[in-house]
Write an enzyme that holds these catalytic residues in place. Structure first.
Site, PDB file in Angstrom:
ATOM      1  N   GLY A  85     -11.927   1.221   2.529  1.00 36.12           N
ATOM      2  CA  GLY A  85     -12.681   0.659   3.643  1.00 36.12           C
ATOM      3  C   GLY A  85     -11.719   0.459   4.807  1.00 36.12           C
ATOM      4  N   ARG A  86     -12.069  -0.435   5.707  1.00 36.60           N
ATOM      5  CA  ARG A  86     -11.168  -0.724   6.837  1.00 36.60           C
ATOM      6  C   ARG A  86     -10.188  -1.841   6.529  1.00 36.60           C
ATOM      7  NH1 ARG A  86     -13.458  -2.768  11.060  1.00 36.60           N
ATOM      8  NH2 ARG A  86     -15.516  -2.923  10.153  1.00 36.60           N
ATOM      9  N   GLU A  89      -6.203  -1.350   6.725  1.00 41.97           N
ATOM     10  CA  GLU A  89      -5.501  -1.188   8.004  1.00 41.97           C
ATOM     11  C   GLU A  89      -4.955  -2.508   8.534  1.00 41.97           C
ATOM     12  OE1 GLU A  89      -8.967  -1.190  11.442  1.00 41.97           O
ATOM     13  OE2 GLU A  89      -8.699   0.613  10.252  1.00 41.97           O
ATOM     14  N   CYS A 115      -9.267   5.801  -1.518  1.00 41.43           N
ATOM     15  CA  CYS A 115      -9.687   6.037  -0.135  1.00 41.43           C
ATOM     16  C   CYS A 115      -8.607   5.616   0.873  1.00 41.43           C
ATOM     17  CB  CYS A 115     -11.018   5.329   0.110  1.00 41.43           C
ATOM     18  SG  CYS A 115     -11.984   5.999   1.475  1.00 41.43           S
ATOM     19  N   HIS A 116      -8.924   4.679   1.747  1.00 37.10           N
ATOM     20  CA  HIS A 116      -7.992   4.225   2.779  1.00 37.10           C
ATOM     21  C   HIS A 116      -6.940   3.239   2.272  1.00 37.10           C
ATOM     22  CE1 HIS A 116     -11.084   5.982   5.358  1.00 37.10           C
ATOM     23  NE2 HIS A 116     -10.186   6.002   6.325  1.00 37.10           N
ATOM     24  N   TYR A 136      -8.454   9.433   0.977  1.00 34.84           N
ATOM     25  CA  TYR A 136      -9.440  10.012   1.894  1.00 34.84           C
ATOM     26  C   TYR A 136      -8.705  11.018   2.779  1.00 34.84           C
ATOM     27  CZ  TYR A 136     -13.359  10.321   5.112  1.00 34.84           C
ATOM     28  OH  TYR A 136     -14.400  10.778   5.872  1.00 34.84           O
TER      29      TYR A 136
END
Length: 183
Positions: A85-86, A89, A115-116, A136
């Protein structure tokens, strides 16, 4: 005694990438702690693949963070999961998180990143250099920039480390992680 698994995340975690591992581990009777920068209710997001050139994002369910990163003693846990997800970050900027993640790699405990989540691993280039992993596809440049080898397969195992592209790969991702955890 049940093995203890730590999940590290924050707001904007991909809903399936936290809920699926969390409930799958509880189903296997593991003791699971969700940690975030702050102990609070976390907002999840749903990343879906529509007719865009990238994924779309929608609000998801809420989930409780049981502890803050500052409260976590990684030596008390047997394994680590980093959802995507975000959240990755910005959680990677928390001064406590790199130390937590480093412990699991240095102690050769099972680590899973999907993923992320690779964005968190960018804070540990010395640990990741020479490792192979997937993530990802948009994260491929970051994976390669830290000296890791990007693998195109949906789920990949490199010794104690399981990685996967995205939420459609959760069944294989969790199957491989649980195999490592049960060794």
């Amino acid at each position: 005694m049940s093995k203890k698994v730590l999940i590290v995340t924050g707001d904007a975690v991909e809903a399936l990438e936290i809920y699926y591992p969390y409930y799958r581990l509880l189903e296997e009777d593991f003791d699971v702690t969700i940690a975030a920068p702050k102990k609070k209710k976390l907002h999840t997001v749903v990343h879906d693949f529509a007719d865009w050139d990238t994924f779309v994002e929608k609000p998801g369910y809420l989930i409780d963070a049981h502890a803050s990163f500052a409260e976590i003693d990684p030596t008390q846990y047997d394994a680590l999961i980093i959802p995507g997800g975000r959240a990755p970050e910005y959680i990677r900027l928390d001064e406590n998180l790199p130390k937590i993640v480093r412990h699991f790699f240095e102690a050769n405990k099972p680590v899973a990143a999907i993923c992320h989540a690779s964005l968190v691993l960018e804070t540990l280039p010395d640990i990741m250099k020479g490792r192979s992993m997937t993530a990802y596809i948009a994260c491929k440049p970051g994976v390669e920039a830290i000296g890791a080898n990007y693998v195109s397969e949906p789920t990949h195992v490199d010794n104690n480390f399981v990685s996967a592209h995205a939420w459609p790969d959760l069944p294989a991702f969790m199957r491989e992680f649980i195999k490592l955890l049960n060794k």
